[in-house]
Write a protein that holds these residues in place. Structure first.
Motif, PDB file in Angstrom:
ATOM      1  N   LYS A  83       0.855  -1.189   0.000  1.00 14.73           N
ATOM      2  CA  LYS A  83       0.000   0.000   0.000  1.00 14.73           C
ATOM      3  C   LYS A  83       0.891   1.240   0.000  1.00 14.73           C
ATOM      4  O   LYS A  83       1.777   1.373   0.845  1.00 14.73           O
ATOM      5  CB  LYS A  83      -0.899  -0.019   1.233  1.00 14.73           C
ATOM      6  N   ARG A  86      -3.100   5.850  -0.944  1.00 15.25           N
ATOM      7  CA  ARG A  86      -4.409   5.232  -1.174  1.00 15.25           C
ATOM      8  C   ARG A  86      -4.374   4.151  -2.260  1.00 15.25           C
ATOM      9  O   ARG A  86      -5.389   3.546  -2.555  1.00 15.25           O
ATOM     10  CB  ARG A  86      -5.406   6.317  -1.573  1.00 15.25           C
ATOM     11  N   THR A  87      -3.199   3.938  -2.827  1.00  9.22           N
ATOM     12  CA  THR A  87      -3.061   2.979  -3.927  1.00  9.22           C
ATOM     13  C   THR A  87      -2.372   1.706  -3.446  1.00  9.22           C
ATOM     14  O   THR A  87      -1.369   1.771  -2.744  1.00  9.22           O
ATOM     15  CB  THR A  87      -2.239   3.603  -5.078  1.00  9.22           C
TER      16      THR A  87
END
Length: 127
Positions: A83, A86-87
């Motif tokens: 992670k 947010r991706t």
């Protein structure tokens, strides 16, 4: 005295690896690779790590569907996640593919093509 070549050593190591496969591991890996969408995901990841949304778009899958496929690949330890903000980035774990490759290699005849192998077998029967 017998001369041992590098090829002999490699063959012994491969045979050792083949004979020591954990059945549950090879079953999990082969089951994960049995689906064409998951093989497509593996192909993309063999080129570069990428995001879940990119994988979903490239395979024409919804996010819930891609997550299901990724979970199966992750259970087989074929991929890993990281992670970043947010991706979530997905990457290939090539060592698990090596397990499948080595398992399949035990069925590869060392004396030629399938036709040559069949011809060798038939000629031995005729002797």
């Amino acid at each position: 005295m017998t001369h041992i070549t590098q090829k002999d050593i490699v063959n012994l190591l491969v045979n050792y690896m083949i004979m020591n496969f954990d059945d549950a591991t090879i079953d999990t890996v082969l089951t994960a690779l049995a689906n064409p969408k998951r093989r497509g995901i593996i192909y993309i990841l063999s080129l570069y790590p990428t995001s879940i949304s990119y994988l979903a778009a490239s395979q024409s899958l919804s996010l819930p569907a891609i997550h299901k496929h990724l979970r199966i690949l992750e259970d087989a330890d074929l991929i890993s996640r990281k992670k970043i903000g947010r991706t979530t980035i997905i990457a290939l774990n090539p060592s698990q593919l090596l397990i499948a490759k080595n398992w399949f290699s035990q069925f590869t005849p060392e004396w030629g093509s399938v036709e040559a192998s069949l011809e060798n077998y038939v000629s031995r029967l005729e002797e």
